[in-house]
Scaffold this active site. Structure first.
Site, mmCIF file in Angstrom:
data_model
loop_
_atom_site.group_PDB
_atom_site.id
_atom_site.type_symbol
_atom_site.label_atom_id
_atom_site.label_comp_id
_atom_site.label_asym_id
_atom_site.label_seq_id
_atom_site.Cartn_x
_atom_site.Cartn_y
_atom_site.Cartn_z
ATOM 1 C CG ASP A 48 10.082 -7.743 17.819
ATOM 2 O OD1 ASP A 48 9.639 -7.277 16.917
ATOM 3 O OD2 ASP A 48 11.173 -8.507 18.131
ATOM 4 C CB ALA A 60 20.917 -5.882 22.322
ATOM 5 N NE ARG A 61 25.905 -5.949 17.520
ATOM 6 C CZ ARG A 61 26.263 -7.186 17.780
ATOM 7 N NH1 ARG A 61 26.173 -7.441 19.069
ATOM 8 N NH2 ARG A 61 26.677 -8.212 17.017
ATOM 9 C CG ASP A 116 28.035 -8.273 27.649
ATOM 10 O OD1 ASP A 116 28.952 -8.866 28.588
ATOM 11 O OD2 ASP A 116 27.811 -8.980 26.586
ATOM 12 C CD GLU A 126 31.296 -3.619 22.546
ATOM 13 O OE1 GLU A 126 32.047 -4.595 21.834
ATOM 14 O OE2 GLU A 126 30.101 -4.001 22.952
ATOM 15 C CG HIS A 163 30.261 -7.429 23.267
ATOM 16 N ND1 HIS A 163 30.309 -6.809 22.401
ATOM 17 C CD2 HIS A 163 29.497 -8.729 22.866
ATOM 18 C CE1 HIS A 163 29.555 -7.452 21.616
ATOM 19 N NE2 HIS A 163 29.084 -8.546 21.720
#
Length: 323
Positions: free
Chosen positions: A175, A235-236, A260, A265, A283
């Site tokens: 990060d 996350a995305r 997930d 989606e 999700h």
């Protein structure tokens, strides 16, 4: 003065909690199924506030059409579906719920990791088909001694790292916006993205979706990962090139994935669904009854602060898109 509040999130938000908050003020609440900009713009033409989920597109077109709009509340963390700059330029406050579901998402990431590592879905299907055979899960490796790499180190990843303590794993994280000492407080080593890819047995993704991160996990990234590595994404979906992921899994470039979130989606038909090495959930990492009530109360009360002329607790910075 009666405020008109439009809510597009009728599934995630807890209706009883929302009603309890809004009933305390002079407000009317309308719900809408609108997701695309033109439909959203029509729904909020004379609204004072809009509360949205991740699928509702709040573009410049929407902002321009909503002359009386004062605030957009995102019922969740990510605001990649909202044009924050356009809203800010029009005097519209954008806010979110930054502490939402930290406990739930970090636990779900852990669950997906273990489900992939221990081949739980494979064994479940095998037993239900009448088999009783340990070898259907080969090969399998112990978690202890492995390296878990985190992509982004915000609140969710930090909580996930804390939960990894006691499992005898090494944790590294990439990060560029988080100093090494913050990671070190949790026993996490700060490294570059290349090191996460090449040294991790498990890569868990926690980054926001931005122009910088979209498609971060592409064919090149998968090629640099270990061939026995697992990818976990809570996350995305847009962070992962799903075609490249499928190729990597079928070519043996990586061993498995727990997903997930998806690029689209719901995802519809996908070749990923045919692979035993992929564990999917819809999700749902955010969800518990507790997180749902907390989400609704937090975003609704913050929206009301704006309507009352007060400073919100969780405004989004238009320069960074962060809170």
């Amino acid at each position: 003065m009666t405020h008109r509040v439009v809510v597009s999130d009728t599934k995630v938000m807890d209706e009883a909690t929302r009603a309890a908050v809004l009933d305390a003020v002079d407000a009317t609440v309308e719900t809408t199924d609108a997701k695309e900009p033109a439909a959203v713009a029509e729904a909020v033409a004379d609204a004072d506030a809009l509360i949205v989920d991740a699928g509702t597109q709040v573009t410049a077109e929407v902002v321009d059409a909503a002359d009386s709009l004062e605030v957009v509340g995102r019922a969740g963390i990510g605001v990649d579906n909202i044009d924050v700059r356009a809203a800010t330029d029009a005097g519209v406050t954008v806010l979110n719920v930054p502490d939402y579901s930290v406990e739930e998402v970090s636990t779900h990431a852990f669950a997906l990791m273990l489900a992939c590592l221990r081949k739980i879905p494979t064994f479940d299907r095998s037993v239900k088909d009448g088999e009783w055979e340990w070898a259907v899960g080969q090969p399998m490796h112990r978690l202890a001694g492995q390296t878990v790499g985190l992509v982004a180190f915000g609140k969710l990843a930090s909580r996930f790292a804390a939960k990894l303590r006691g499992f005898d794993v090494d944790v590294i994280a990439y990060d560029p916006y988080v100093p090494a000492y913050r990671m070190g407080d949790l026993g996490v080593e700060k490294v570059d993205f290349e090191t996460v890819l090449t040294e991790s047995d498990v890569v868990s993704v926690h980054a926001p979706l931005t122009d910088e991160t979209r498609g971060l996990f592409d064919a090149g990234a998968f090629d640099r990962m270990r061939d026995d590595a697992l990818l976990v994404n809570t996350a995305r979906g847009g962070l992962v090139d799903e075609d490249a992921l499928y190729d990597a899994l079928t070519n043996g470039d990586i061993a498995g994935a727990g997903l997930d979130v998806r690029a689209s989606e719901p995802p519809g038909e996908s070749p990923l669904h045919d692979l035993d090495s992929v564990v999917c959930s819809p999700h749902v990492a955010w969800y518990s009854e507790e997180s749902r009530a907390e989400l609704t109360e937090t975003v609704t009360e913050d929206v009301l602060r704006v309507l009352r002329g007060e400073e919100p607790n969780n405004p989004i910075d238009p320069e960074t898109g962060w809170f």
